[in-house]
Design an enzyme around this catalytic site. Structure first.
Site, short mmCIF file in Angstrom:
data_model
loop_
_atom_site.label_atom_id
_atom_site.label_comp_id
_atom_site.label_asym_id
_atom_site.label_seq_id
_atom_site.Cartn_x
_atom_site.Cartn_y
_atom_site.Cartn_z
N GLY A 9 0.84 -1.19 0.00
CA GLY A 9 0.00 0.00 0.00
C GLY A 9 0.87 1.24 0.00
O GLY A 9 1.98 1.24 -0.53
N CYS A 10 0.39 2.27 0.62
CA CYS A 10 1.09 3.55 0.68
C CYS A 10 2.46 3.37 1.32
O CYS A 10 2.58 2.79 2.40
CB CYS A 10 0.26 4.52 1.50
SG CYS A 10 1.11 6.04 1.93
N PHE A 11 3.50 3.88 0.66
CA PHE A 11 4.83 3.69 1.23
C PHE A 11 5.06 4.48 2.50
O PHE A 11 5.93 4.15 3.29
CB PHE A 11 5.96 3.90 0.22
CG PHE A 11 5.95 5.14 -0.63
CD1 PHE A 11 5.50 6.37 -0.18
CD2 PHE A 11 6.44 5.06 -1.93
CE1 PHE A 11 5.54 7.50 -0.97
CE2 PHE A 11 6.49 6.19 -2.74
CZ PHE A 11 6.04 7.41 -2.26
N TRP A 12 4.29 5.51 2.73
CA TRP A 12 4.42 6.23 4.01
C TRP A 12 4.11 5.29 5.16
O TRP A 12 4.75 5.32 6.21
CB TRP A 12 3.47 7.42 4.08
CG TRP A 12 3.69 8.50 3.07
CD1 TRP A 12 4.79 8.71 2.30
CD2 TRP A 12 2.77 9.53 2.74
NE1 TRP A 12 4.61 9.81 1.51
CE2 TRP A 12 3.38 10.33 1.76
CE3 TRP A 12 1.49 9.85 3.18
CZ2 TRP A 12 2.74 11.45 1.21
CZ3 TRP A 12 0.86 10.95 2.62
CH2 TRP A 12 1.49 11.75 1.64
N CYS A 13 3.08 4.44 4.98
CA CYS A 13 2.67 3.50 6.03
C CYS A 13 3.68 2.39 6.23
O CYS A 13 4.08 2.11 7.37
CB CYS A 13 1.32 2.88 5.67
SG CYS A 13 -0.06 4.04 5.59
#
EC number: 1.8.4.11
Length: 174
Positions: A9-13
């Site tokens: 998913g989102c690479f920030w997460c």
């Protein structure tokens, strides 16, 4: 030092999760698995490039094993939803493991088979490592730099809570 390449998913997460793990020396957010050379965030988010948002993890195998990283990976995102993680929808948010060698492939297959044997419908893609493109600098260590950003407040704390409750012994002690 070893490396692992995951998309959850989102690479920030995923970056925020893996930065908490002992033995992880560095996490670099980026893009992989697409058809456009030198992708950028806007194009990847628009679904135009075929790339997934991924993290490249540098880890010390004397402190943490690849198998343990796989456990964390599968427990902190949803490997049963195709091209989706929560509100993030599109192939750029797919669940993917890019293996760097035959041993990683074998371990990833074993982890996926174990989850399938538990009755989960695992849709995680498993592919050889393609070209990795680092994301723009402002994406690196995003959660630490932007803890009050709306998306970060909504999406990342539940993943970190799951990490802490399930993998306390794997966490860095600061």
């Amino acid at each position: 030092m070893q490396q692992a390449l995951f998309g959850g998913g989102c690479f920030w997460c995923t970056e925020a999760v893996f930065l908490q793990i002992q033995g992880v020396q560095q996490v670099l957010s980026g893009y992989a698995g697409g058809h456009t050379p030198e992708p950028n965030y806007e194009a990847v988010c628009g679904g135009e490039t075929g790339h997934a948002e991924v993290i490249l993890v540098d880890f010390d195998e004397n402190q943490i094993s690849y198998a343990q990283l796989l456990e964390v990976f599968f427990a902190t995102h949803d490997p049963t939803t195709l091209n989706r993680q929560g509100n993030d929808v599109g192939t750029q948010y797919r669940s993917v493991i890019y293996y760097l060698n035959a041993e990683q492939k074998t371990q990833a297959e074993a982890a996926m088979d174990a989850l399938k044997n538990e009755g989960l419908n695992i849709v995680t893609e498993l592919s050889p490592m393609p070209t990795f493109y680092p994301a723009e600098e402002y994406h690196q260590n995003f959660f630490a730099k932007n803890p009050n950003q709306g998306y970060c407040n909504f999406a990342i704390p539940p993943k970190l809570n799951k990490l802490r409750s399930k993998f306390m012994t794997l966490l860095k002690t600061h």
